[in-house]
Design a protein around this motif. Structure first.
Motif, PDB file in Angstrom:
ATOM      1  N   TYR A 107      36.011  40.482  40.601  1.00  0.00           N
ATOM      2  CA  TYR A 107      34.642  40.207  40.157  1.00  0.00           C
ATOM      3  C   TYR A 107      33.723  41.383  40.473  1.00  0.00           C
ATOM      4  O   TYR A 107      32.931  41.806  39.628  1.00  0.00           O
TER       5      TYR A 107
ATOM      6  N   GLN B 150      34.548  44.367  38.193  1.00  0.00           N
ATOM      7  CA  GLN B 150      34.088  44.119  36.830  1.00  0.00           C
ATOM      8  C   GLN B 150      32.590  44.372  36.711  1.00  0.00           C
ATOM      9  O   GLN B 150      32.115  44.976  35.747  1.00  0.00           O
TER      10      GLN B 150
ATOM     11  N   ARG C 249      32.065  48.192  36.908  1.00  0.00           N
ATOM     12  CA  ARG C 249      32.470  48.861  35.663  1.00  0.00           C
ATOM     13  C   ARG C 249      31.423  48.668  34.569  1.00  0.00           C
ATOM     14  O   ARG C 249      31.185  49.558  33.759  1.00  0.00           O
ATOM     15  N   SER C 250      30.796  47.504  34.543  1.00  0.00           N
ATOM     16  CA  SER C 250      29.778  47.272  33.522  1.00  0.00           C
ATOM     17  C   SER C 250      28.538  48.130  33.753  1.00  0.00           C
ATOM     18  O   SER C 250      27.802  48.421  32.813  1.00  0.00           O
TER      19      SER C 250
END
Length: 105
Positions: free
Chosen positions: A58, A61, A64-65
């Motif tokens: 989580y 992620q 990375r965004s």
């Protein structure tokens, strides 16, 4: 105070595989309370087996965004110091959030 039956859930913390019985809890009117295996509390994913794989996925992620921002900043000819400032405020803060909870060191 009224308990919201849609938001009330129960999670059983146990590392035992032999005696892993799901809790059978219910409200006073007989409505069963949903048993879940993992949940997100204050941005930290807590799972039933107390492992942190889902939390790490989580966090990665989310980081990375946010990396697209740095890639876009390359096109605007910003200095390294400005890009490092954005990295520390936007990405590194996500990666270091609640580290004492999920890392013993």
């Amino acid at each position: 105070m009224v308990i919201n039956k849609e938001k009330t859930k129960v999670i059983s913390f146990s590392k035992s595989r032999k005696w892993a019985f799901p809790p059978e809890l219910q409200f006073t009117d007989g409505t069963p309370i949903e048993c879940i295996s993992d949940t997100r509390l204050v941005g930290v994913v807590v799972s039933q087996d107390l492992r942190w794989f889902k939390n790490t996925a989580y966090i990665c992620q989310k980081a990375r965004s946010k990396l697209w921002m740095l890639r876009r900043m390359l096109k605007f000819d910003l200095t390294i110091y400005e890009m490092f400032d954005v990295y520390t405020k936007e990405i590194r803060s996500l990666l270091e959030m609640a580290v004492p909870v999920w890392h013993s060191g």
